[in-house]
Design a protein around this motif. Sequence first.
Motif, PDB file in Angstrom:
ATOM      1  N   ASP A 162       0.852  -1.213   0.000  1.00  0.00           N
ATOM      2  CA  ASP A 162       0.000   0.000   0.000  1.00  0.00           C
ATOM      3  C   ASP A 162       0.880   1.253   0.000  1.00  0.00           C
ATOM      4  OD1 ASP A 162      -2.268  -1.619   0.420  1.00  0.00           O
ATOM      5  OD2 ASP A 162      -2.191  -1.370   2.605  1.00  0.00           O
ATOM      6  N   ILE A 163       1.897   1.234   0.857  1.00  0.00           N
ATOM      7  CA  ILE A 163       2.762   2.407   1.018  1.00  0.00           C
ATOM      8  C   ILE A 163       3.524   2.656  -0.276  1.00  0.00           C
ATOM      9  CG2 ILE A 163       4.721   3.389   2.287  1.00  0.00           C
ATOM     10  CD1 ILE A 163       3.818   1.593   4.699  1.00  0.00           C
ATOM     11  N   SER A 164       4.085   1.601  -0.824  1.00  0.00           N
ATOM     12  CA  SER A 164       4.888   1.777  -2.018  1.00  0.00           C
ATOM     13  C   SER A 164       4.063   2.291  -3.198  1.00  0.00           C
ATOM     14  CB  SER A 164       5.621   0.456  -2.273  1.00  0.00           C
ATOM     15  OG  SER A 164       5.642   0.146  -3.592  1.00  0.00           O
ATOM     16  N   SER A 165       2.827   1.836  -3.325  1.00  0.00           N
ATOM     17  CA  SER A 165       2.044   2.334  -4.460  1.00  0.00           C
ATOM     18  C   SER A 165       1.639   3.803  -4.240  1.00  0.00           C
ATOM     19  CB  SER A 165       0.874   1.406  -4.768  1.00  0.00           C
ATOM     20  OG  SER A 165      -0.319   1.900  -4.257  1.00  0.00           O
ATOM     21  N   ARG A 166       1.354   4.182  -2.999  1.00  0.00           N
ATOM     22  CA  ARG A 166       1.018   5.593  -2.715  1.00  0.00           C
ATOM     23  C   ARG A 166       2.242   6.502  -2.882  1.00  0.00           C
ATOM     24  NH1 ARG A 166      -1.543   9.410  -3.773  1.00  0.00           N
ATOM     25  NH2 ARG A 166      -2.144  10.968  -2.238  1.00  0.00           N
TER      26      ARG A 166
ATOM     27  N   GLU B 294      -4.837   8.068  16.142  1.00  0.00           N
ATOM     28  CA  GLU B 294      -4.331   6.927  16.903  1.00  0.00           C
ATOM     29  C   GLU B 294      -2.823   6.937  16.802  1.00  0.00           C
ATOM     30  OE1 GLU B 294      -6.666   2.924  16.945  1.00  0.00           O
ATOM     31  OE2 GLU B 294      -6.777   3.731  14.925  1.00  0.00           O
ATOM     32  N   PHE B 295      -2.157   6.357  17.783  1.00  0.00           N
ATOM     33  CA  PHE B 295      -0.702   6.297  17.756  1.00  0.00           C
ATOM     34  C   PHE B 295      -0.259   5.145  16.851  1.00  0.00           C
ATOM     35  CE2 PHE B 295       3.602   5.521  19.222  1.00  0.00           C
ATOM     36  CZ  PHE B 295       4.099   6.815  19.221  1.00  0.00           C
ATOM     37  N   VAL B 296       0.559   5.463  15.851  1.00  0.00           N
ATOM     38  CA  VAL B 296       0.991   4.441  14.888  1.00  0.00           C
ATOM     39  C   VAL B 296       2.516   4.308  14.873  1.00  0.00           C
ATOM     40  CG1 VAL B 296      -1.028   4.698  13.399  1.00  0.00           C
ATOM     41  CG2 VAL B 296       0.981   6.120  12.990  1.00  0.00           C
ATOM     42  N   VAL B 297       2.975   3.160  14.439  1.00  0.00           N
ATOM     43  CA  VAL B 297       4.417   2.902  14.327  1.00  0.00           C
ATOM     44  C   VAL B 297       4.729   2.235  12.998  1.00  0.00           C
ATOM     45  CG1 VAL B 297       4.786   2.653  16.827  1.00  0.00           C
ATOM     46  CG2 VAL B 297       4.254   0.626  15.441  1.00  0.00           C
ATOM     47  N   GLY B 298       6.011   2.196  12.670  1.00  0.00           N
ATOM     48  CA  GLY B 298       6.475   1.520  11.460  1.00  0.00           C
ATOM     49  C   GLY B 298       6.848   2.501  10.377  1.00  0.00           C
ATOM     50  N   TYR B 299       7.610   2.024   9.373  1.00  0.00           N
ATOM     51  CA  TYR B 299       8.032   2.839   8.241  1.00  0.00           C
ATOM     52  C   TYR B 299       8.643   4.182   8.711  1.00  0.00           C
ATOM     53  CZ  TYR B 299       7.946   4.403   3.359  1.00  0.00           C
ATOM     54  OH  TYR B 299       8.295   4.823   2.101  1.00  0.00           O
TER      55      TYR B 299
ATOM     56  N   ASN C  75      11.804   0.057  11.869  1.00  0.00           N
ATOM     57  CA  ASN C  75      12.193  -0.833  10.776  1.00  0.00           C
ATOM     58  C   ASN C  75      11.067  -1.723  10.261  1.00  0.00           C
ATOM     59  OD1 ASN C  75      12.320  -2.176  13.293  1.00  0.00           O
ATOM     60  ND2 ASN C  75      13.519  -3.835  12.410  1.00  0.00           N
ATOM     61  N   LEU C  76       9.855  -1.564  10.779  1.00  0.00           N
ATOM     62  CA  LEU C  76       8.732  -2.297  10.197  1.00  0.00           C
ATOM     63  C   LEU C  76       8.431  -1.718   8.815  1.00  0.00           C
ATOM     64  CD1 LEU C  76       6.416  -2.496  13.314  1.00  0.00           C
ATOM     65  CD2 LEU C  76       7.395  -4.463  12.118  1.00  0.00           C
ATOM     66  N   LYS C  77       8.073  -2.568   7.865  1.00  0.00           N
ATOM     67  CA  LYS C  77       7.763  -2.099   6.516  1.00  0.00           C
ATOM     68  C   LYS C  77       6.328  -1.579   6.401  1.00  0.00           C
ATOM     69  CE  LYS C  77      11.044  -5.273   4.423  1.00  0.00           C
ATOM     70  NZ  LYS C  77      11.246  -6.308   3.399  1.00  0.00           N
ATOM     71  N   CYS C  78       5.488  -2.000   7.349  1.00  0.00           N
ATOM     72  CA  CYS C  78       4.092  -1.565   7.340  1.00  0.00           C
ATOM     73  C   CYS C  78       3.908  -0.395   8.316  1.00  0.00           C
ATOM     74  CB  CYS C  78       3.185  -2.719   7.768  1.00  0.00           C
ATOM     75  SG  CYS C  78       3.433  -3.229   9.490  1.00  0.00           S
ATOM     76  N   ILE C  79       2.696   0.173   8.321  1.00  0.00           N
ATOM     77  CA  ILE C  79       2.317   1.151   9.343  1.00  0.00           C
ATOM     78  C   ILE C  79       1.192   0.506  10.143  1.00  0.00           C
ATOM     79  CG2 ILE C  79       1.252   3.412   9.742  1.00  0.00           C
ATOM     80  CD1 ILE C  79       2.787   4.270   7.150  1.00  0.00           C
ATOM     81  N   ALA C  80       1.351   0.502  11.481  1.00  0.00           N
ATOM     82  CA  ALA C  80       0.428  -0.263  12.313  1.00  0.00           C
ATOM     83  C   ALA C  80       0.134   0.435  13.629  1.00  0.00           C
ATOM     84  CB  ALA C  80       1.029  -1.646  12.589  1.00  0.00           C
TER      85      ALA C  80
END
Length: 189
Positions: free
Chosen positions: A24-28, A160-165, A175-180
């Motif tokens: 999702d991130i890469s296409s955006r 909301e509090f998010v982490v990743g990417y 270092n997570l590739k997703c956002i979660a």
Amino acid sequence: MSPIHDSENELFPDLARVLYTSADISSRVNELGRQITSDYRGRSLVMISILKGGIIFLGDLMRAVAIPHAFDLIGASSYKGGTSTSGKVIITKDVTLDLRGKDILVVEDILDTGHTLNVVIELLKIQEPASIEVCCLLNKNRPRAHEIPLRYTGFDIPDEFVVGYGLDYRELYRNLKCIAVLKPEVYSA
Ligand code: IMP
Ligand code: MG
């Protein structure tokens, strides 16, 4: 060898919900790159990212922008390791390029209260660039303390509090590739 998947990451069990996968991130990011390429063609673009959270996004976005451009880094910090903003922003590193007359695109991971971007933009304005605009990967849906010249947004997200990417909780999860979203017990512990 197959690529490392987030499910192999030892921090993965701390995640409650993935909001955006790496695909999702890469296409955006590619869409944003194409838009920036066409909007900034013929101008003297300098992309400036905010340490530390913005650098993963900057690295991917730069390679999706197909016109010549420079980049620089500025250090700013507002969170003191928690999940809510302190309102106080500390500049930990200034840019090194001469920005006079340049078209600046500030590349940030997330727009929350706007305190960080406001301080960064005021600092950059001192150098009298030709223009300053902002590209945020994530835009939190919440009241803003400052008016921010947000030109490009990756995703609008709930408050909301998010982490990743690039985004961290106490310096981890970048270092997570997703956002979660983290499991609440992770930050209430
Ligand atoms: P602002 O100054 O309140 O707009 O906050 C912006 C900075 O706070 C961002 O550059 C992030 O470093 C951090 N931040 C805001 N929301 C989050 C989040 O949900 N997760 C991780 N960091 C965040
Ligand atoms: Mg940041």
